[in-house]
Every structure is written in structure tokens, then in C-alpha cells.
Design a protein around this motif. Structure first.
Motif, short mmCIF file in Angstrom:
data_model
loop_
_atom_site.label_atom_id
_atom_site.label_comp_id
_atom_site.label_asym_id
_atom_site.label_seq_id
_atom_site.Cartn_x
_atom_site.Cartn_y
_atom_site.Cartn_z
N ALA A 191 0.81 -1.33 -0.15
CA ALA A 191 0.10 -0.17 0.00
C ALA A 191 0.83 1.25 0.08
O ALA A 191 0.61 2.18 -0.76
N ALA A 192 1.73 1.31 0.75
CA ALA A 192 2.80 2.47 1.01
C ALA A 192 3.53 2.80 -0.41
O ALA A 192 3.42 3.90 -0.94
N TYR A 193 3.91 1.81 -1.09
CA TYR A 193 4.33 1.84 -2.54
C TYR A 193 3.32 2.34 -3.59
O TYR A 193 3.91 3.26 -4.34
N THR A 194 2.13 1.90 -3.33
CA THR A 194 1.25 2.12 -4.25
C THR A 194 0.69 3.67 -4.22
O THR A 194 0.58 4.53 -5.09
N ILE A 195 0.70 4.31 -2.87
CA ILE A 195 0.32 5.49 -2.58
C ILE A 195 1.39 6.36 -3.10
O ILE A 195 1.21 7.57 -3.60
N ASP A 196 2.76 5.95 -2.67
CA ASP A 196 3.90 6.74 -2.94
C ASP A 196 3.96 7.14 -4.53
O ASP A 196 4.14 8.29 -5.19
N ASN A 197 3.64 6.06 -5.41
CA ASN A 197 3.65 6.11 -6.88
C ASN A 197 2.49 7.08 -7.20
O ASN A 197 2.42 7.91 -8.09
N LEU A 198 1.23 7.04 -6.65
CA LEU A 198 0.25 8.02 -6.93
C LEU A 198 0.60 9.60 -6.44
O LEU A 198 0.32 10.30 -7.21
N LYS A 199 1.18 9.77 -5.68
CA LYS A 199 1.67 10.90 -5.01
C LYS A 199 2.47 11.70 -6.34
O LYS A 199 2.49 12.89 -6.47
N LYS A 200 3.19 10.82 -6.84
CA LYS A 200 4.13 11.45 -8.14
C LYS A 200 3.34 11.87 -9.08
O LYS A 200 3.94 12.59 -9.92
N GLY A 201 2.14 11.60 -9.28
CA GLY A 201 1.35 12.07 -10.15
C GLY A 201 0.99 13.64 -10.26
O GLY A 201 0.86 14.45 -11.03
N TYR A 202 1.51 14.38 -9.05
CA TYR A 202 1.66 15.57 -8.78
C TYR A 202 2.87 16.38 -9.28
O TYR A 202 3.03 17.76 -9.39
#
Length: 411
Positions: free
Chosen positions: A44-55
Motif C-alpha cells: 500500500a505504501a509503494y502504491t500511494i507513493d507512486n500515486l503522489k508522484k502524479g503531482y
């Protein structure tokens, strides 16, 4: 967690007895499936971190070389002005930066959905691990019952040895037959064999429990009786609720998908031709701007997708209702078992008292040659059976209580 387990094992070795709650905790910590907690959190932490990189600004590099059959030409001729013709082979390399300004809340909602999915996975894992409690209960009370049976067999052996002593005295005085002593000796051997069988079963139960908890099993503390609670608080219910929240977020994400998106971009390039189509040489160039995008096609499938989510919500609701129904049925059966064994226990002491009186009288009668060895053995076996029944009923009574509380999730 390793420090906690070592501390707990040290306290157990100091006290010398394991309790049922401690076995439950150790089994959950030692069971291999527990490692999934850490894996779920990391994923979950890896997926959320990747999503944040969308900004973050998104960079891209592109290059192409083309050859075309025709090029743009100016169909006029101006005296004194040479208008060069473009080459049919053309080249372009670009570097572009894109930055999100407004995405309708999609990235934030996807992060929220991922956190919700993490909760769903953890709750499902908790429900899977909860099933360990029932297996630990069976092994724990199986060991306690074996201990009680060994105690009762020791009492029976003491009675048989006393009877043998009385018979031997009568035999020496010529008031008894050798067959009486032989019968009692045979029963002593049979009882010792039974002890070996019980001890072997206890060792098997202890070894299995030791594998579950990762600690040696020697002495177990007899659990106290429980005050029963019929309300259901199983971890599966939290799993169903978490799945419903996840579906609600999926519905909200559909709404987000219908919103427009705004961003800006900057592009730098080098190629032939550049931005000036009349210049037939290699040139560097740049351009930038704001991009607005919105697709009404998202509404084409919106209604059906939401209908599918509603169906999924109804499916989960049915699963929850079925689980509650089946659990309530099991609780009723286990509550009935608790009442049954409680009623049996009320008469066990009276039966043991009467059997003990008859056995005591039989010892005196055997000594005086009034009864045979067979008669004496019958009374001893009857009293032993009464004591064994009491031990069995008590263990079954306690096990039924703990099974009921395990089933309801109140243990």
C-alpha cells in the motif's frame, strides 16, 4: 514484535504455566500468514507513493525521422525571391514537461481508495487468522482433558493396588483364591497401558500446540468459566464494512472521472524543419501553453458502472447477512451444549459419591472374602468411569463456553 515474544516466553518460563489467551497471542504471532501484515503495508505504501508522484512534473523524450512523398510548396514565383523547397526527409527530437494544475481530485481519491483497500486486506487477513483460535481451543482443552484422565487413572491404580494388598493378605490367610489376585493384577496392567495411550495422545496434542505457538508446552493453566455474551463481534464484520467503504470510494472515483483536467506544458525541440516551415535547416525551438481536456464519453458507461457497484454492495450485504445467520445458528448450538454439560455436571458429584461409597464397601468385602475379584473390579471401574465422566463433562463445558465466545468474537 520479536522483543515482545521473547519477553512473553521469559515470563512463561518463570511462571511455568501457559494460559489460553497467551496461546492465542503466540499462535497469531508465530503463524506464517502473519507476515502478510507487513507485506500489505509495504504494498500500500509503494502504491500511494507512486500515486503522489502524479503531482510532480512529468518528463518525456521523443524523436522521429520521416520520409514523405510530398512536401508543402508555395505555388507562386516571385522575381528576385528564392523560396527553398523543403526536404522530403524530416527529423524532430523533443523534450516535454507536463504539469498537472487540476485533475478533478482523481489522484487524491485514488490514494484514499488505496488506503481503503489496505484496510480491506488487513481485515480479511485478521479474519483468516481468527480461525486459529478454534484450533488452539481444541488442542488446549485436549491436553487438559488428558491431564485429568491421567489423574483419575492414578487414583484408580491406587484403589487397585489397595485391593491387591487386601487380596494378598486374604490369600496368605487362606481366605481368598489366587484368581482374585490375578484378576486385579491384570486390571492394574490394563490401567497402566491406558495411561500410556493417554500420555501418548497428550504428547501429540502438546507437540501440535507447540508448533502453533513456537514455544514448548509443559503445564497449562485451567481456564476459568466465562460469562457468555451472544452479541457478535467477529472480524469478518469489519471486513464486510471495509469492503462497503471501498465500493463507496469507487463510486466517488467515477464522479471524479467526469470532471475536466487542466495542466500546462513546455516543449523544447530540435529538428528540420523547426517551427518555421519555410526554413529548411536544422533549428532549435520551444513552445509552451495550458492544456484543457474533458471527455463526455465518460458519461456513456457511468450509469452502468454505478449500477455494477450497487450490485457489488448488495452482494456484500447478502454475504454479511448470511454470515450473521450462520454464526447465530452456531452460537445457539454451542449455548445449548453449554447448558447440557452444566446439567450433566450437577449430577456427576452425586454419582461419584455413591460409587465411592460402594467401592469402599467392596474393599472391605473383598478383604473378608464376601465378594470375588470380579465384583471388586466392577465397583472400582464404575467409580473410575464416574470420575472420568465428570472430568470429561467439565472440559466439554469449558470448551463449549470458549467455543461460543470464539464464535461470537468476544474471546
Amino acid at each position: 514484535m520479536k522483543y515482545y515474544v521473547l519477553l512473553l516466553l521469559f515470563s512463561l518460563s518463570a511462571r511455568g504455566q501457559l494460559t489460553l489467551p497467551e496461546c492465542h497471542r503466540l499462535a497469531e504471532q508465530h503463524y506464517p500468514l502473519t507476515k502478510r501484515y507487513d507485506l500489505i503495508s509495504k504494498s500500500a505504501a509503494y502504491t500511494i507513493d507512486n500515486l503522489k508522484k502524479g503531482y510532480l512534473p512529468q518528463f518525456s523524450l521523443n524523436a522521429q525521422a520521416t520520409y514523405q512523398s510530398a512536401v508543402t510548396q508555395i505555388p507562386i514565383s516571385i522575381p528576385g525571391v528564392n523560396i527553398p523547397a523543403l526536404n522530403k526527409d524530416q527529423y524532430k527530437a523533443t523534450a516535454q514537461l507536463d504539469q498537472v494544475i487540476y485533475d478533478g481530485g482523481e489522484i487524491a481519491k485514488q490514494q484514499e481508495l488505496q488506503k481503503s483497500n489496505e484496510v480491506v486486506s488487513r481485515q480479511q487477513l485478521q479474519a483468516d487468522l481468527y480461525a486459529l483460535k478454534d484450533r488452539i481451543n481444541q488442542l488446549y482443552f485436549g491436553i487438559l482433558l488428558a491431564d485429568e484422565q491421567l489423574k483419575q487413572n492414578d487414583l484408580m491404580l491406587a484403589d487397585l493396588q489397595l485391593g491387591l494388598k487386601k487380596t494378598q493378605a486374604a490369600l496368605d490367610n487362606g481366605t481368598a483364591f489366587r484368581s482374585n489376585a490375578d484378576l486385579i493384577n491384570a486390571e492394574i496392567l490394563a490401567t497402566q497401558q491406558h495411561n500410556i495411550e493417554i500420555a501418548s495422545s497428550r504428547e501429540a496434542y502438546a507437540n501440535m500446540l507447540s508448533l502453533f505457538i513456537g514455544a514448548p508446552v509443559t503445564s497449562l493453566e485451567k481456564p476459568a468459566s466465562l460469562s457468555l455474551n451472544d452479541s457478535i463481534h467477529r472480524p469478518e464484520l469489519l471486513s464486510f464494512d471495509a469492503q462497503q467503504r471501498s465500493l463507496l470510494l469507487q463510486d466517488q472515483l467515477l464522479t471524479v472521472g467526469t470532471r475536466p483536467k487542466v495542466g500546462f506544458y513546455i516543449q523544447g525541440g530540435y529538428g528540420r524543419p523547426g517551427l518555421n516551415m519555410l526554413d529548411n535547416s536544422f533549428r532549435a525551438y520551444y513552445l509552451g501553453g495550458i492544456r484543457f481536456s474533458w471527455s463526455p464519453s465518460a458519461f456513456y458507461t457511468l450509469k452502468k458502472k454505478r449500477a455494477q457497484i450497487v450490485v457489488n454492495q448488495q452482494e456484500i450485504a447478502v454475504q454479511k447477512e448470511t454470515f450473521l445467520f450462520n454464526t447465530a445458528m452456531t452460537v445457539q448450538q454451542e449455548s445449548a451444549a453449554v447448558n447440557k454439560y452444566q446439567q450433566l455436571m450437577t449430577s456427576d458429584d452425586a454419582i461419584i459419591k455413591l460409587r465411592s461409597q460402594v467401592k469402599t464397601a467392596a474393599i472391605a468385602q473383598l478383604e473378608n472374602g464376601v465378594i470375588t475379584g470380579n465384583d471388586f473390579l466392577k465397583e472400582v471401574n464404575d467409580e473410575n468411569l464416574a470420575r472420568q465422566n465428570k472430568s470429561l463433562h467439565e472440559m466439554q463445558w469449558l470448551l463449549s463456553q470458549y467455543n461460543q465466545q470464539t464464535t461470537t468474537g468476544n474471546l
